[in-house]
Write an enzyme that holds these catalytic residues in place. Structure first.
Site, PDB file in Angstrom:
ATOM      1  N   SER A  91      55.199  19.751  39.394  1.00 47.55           N
ATOM      2  CA  SER A  91      54.530  18.709  38.608  1.00 47.55           C
ATOM      3  C   SER A  91      53.756  19.308  37.441  1.00 47.55           C
ATOM      4  O   SER A  91      53.854  18.833  36.313  1.00 47.55           O
ATOM      5  CB  SER A  91      53.571  17.914  39.501  1.00 47.55           C
ATOM      6  OG  SER A  91      54.287  17.194  40.473  1.00 47.55           O
ATOM      7  N   GLU A  92      52.965  20.339  37.726  1.00 46.43           N
ATOM      8  CA  GLU A  92      52.229  21.029  36.669  1.00 46.43           C
ATOM      9  C   GLU A  92      52.184  22.522  36.937  1.00 46.43           C
ATOM     10  O   GLU A  92      52.082  22.955  38.095  1.00 46.43           O
ATOM     11  CB  GLU A  92      50.778  20.515  36.550  1.00 46.43           C
ATOM     12  CG  GLU A  92      50.610  19.320  35.633  1.00 46.43           C
ATOM     13  CD  GLU A  92      50.886  18.025  36.349  1.00 46.43           C
ATOM     14  OE1 GLU A  92      50.904  18.055  37.597  1.00 46.43           O
ATOM     15  OE2 GLU A  92      51.096  17.006  35.679  1.00 46.43           O
ATOM     16  N   THR A  93      52.244  23.289  35.878  1.00 45.02           N
ATOM     17  CA  THR A  93      51.946  24.716  35.925  1.00 45.02           C
ATOM     18  C   THR A  93      50.710  24.927  35.058  1.00 45.02           C
ATOM     19  O   THR A  93      50.674  24.485  33.907  1.00 45.02           O
ATOM     20  CB  THR A  93      53.125  25.551  35.391  1.00 45.02           C
ATOM     21  OG1 THR A  93      54.271  25.321  36.213  1.00 45.02           O
ATOM     22  CG2 THR A  93      52.793  27.033  35.420  1.00 45.02           C
TER      23      THR A  93
END
Length: 269
Positions: free
Chosen positions: A26-28
């Site tokens: 979803s997010e880095t």
């Protein structure tokens, strides 16, 4: 939910996105030293950026929580408060028992004309009864409140094909869709004030497991609806989570959540 990179050197600009795309989470998040003499184990201020598999995003709550967790617990940073300099301004984090507390902006919502987004809502909810529709211009999130008659299980079991949102959204102003439902705090549902799910296919995220930035919108809406400043929320994704919410008098919101570090390693470039 997310991958965290402690950047020991300045990465090429396009490398941030390439890493995030390859990781496909979803997010880095990328933590960066603000000055050459800064130290992950001692400094109290850092730069922080967030990337989905498709784009850089202006705010991500759970990746901020993860960033603080790594600095507090892996790097053993002793500061009581860590500040992250981000696209959404300065975000402060602190530890509180087994949770990490995020200090986030509080985003207002405004009534949204149903006809303008009717096809998008239909793609998300089918024939379900919708009680309220709001729009948050600051975050470009559309908030869709389902009827109070529904139970939590209805939201959890709803089959959502978020990829269809891309063609159903005609206004060009929506970048995230929140489905939300009023809780029944006196019932069997652990006292949760409201429930939600969050979808952002415009950013390459079909459904996000737990979303701090969406709760910066939800907190404003449900505080207004319930007349409460202290709330307990639950995001009903398959890998959902509980969030403890406290609205401040300065137009911000504190959101507390738990964390688990499941993997450590080195990225060789």
């Amino acid at each position: 939910i997310g991958l965290l990179c402690l950047s020991l050197t300045d990465l090429d600009e396009d490398l941030h996105q390439r890493i995030a795309t390859e990781m496909n989470l979803s997010e880095t998040a990328f933590i960066k030293k603000l000055h050459p003499t800064d130290d992950f184990t001692k400094s109290s201020r850092f730069g922080l950026r967030w990337f989905t598999p498709a784009n850089e995003v202006p705010l991500c709550g759970h990746a901020t929580l993860a960033s603080a967790a790594v600095l507090f617990h892996i790097k053993k940073n002793p500061n009581s408060v860590l500040t992250f300099v981000t696209l959404s301004g300065e975000l402060k984090t602190r530890q509180e028992k087994d949770r990490i507390v995020l200090d986030l902006p509080l985003y207002s919502t405004y009534p949204q004309e149903l006809q303008e987004v009717e096809e998008l809502i239909k793609a998300a909810t089918g024939d379900m009864i919708v009680q309220d529709v709001r729009y948050s211009p600051d975050t470009k999130n559309l908030l869709v409140r389902l009827s109070d008659a529904y139970e939590r299980s209805v939201l959890e079991e709803l089959q959502v094909g978020a990829q269809r949102f891309l063609s159903a959204e005609k206004t060009g102003k929506v970048k995230g869709l929140i489905l939300t439902l009023k809780g029944k705090p006196n019932g069997k549902d652990k006292g949760h004030d409201f429930y939600s799910r969050y979808f952002a296919p415009w950013y390459g995220v079909l459904e996000d497991p737990v979303t701090g930035s969406a709760h910066a919108v939800l907190s404003s809406y449900w505080s207004e609806q319930l007349g409460k400043k202290e709330m307990l929320a639950f995001q009903c994704s398959r890998r959902g989570g509980e969030l403890k919410i406290s609205l401040r008098d300065n137009g911000r919101v504190e959101i507390a959540g738990q964390f688990a570090i499941v993997l450590k390693g080195n990225l060789t470039l």
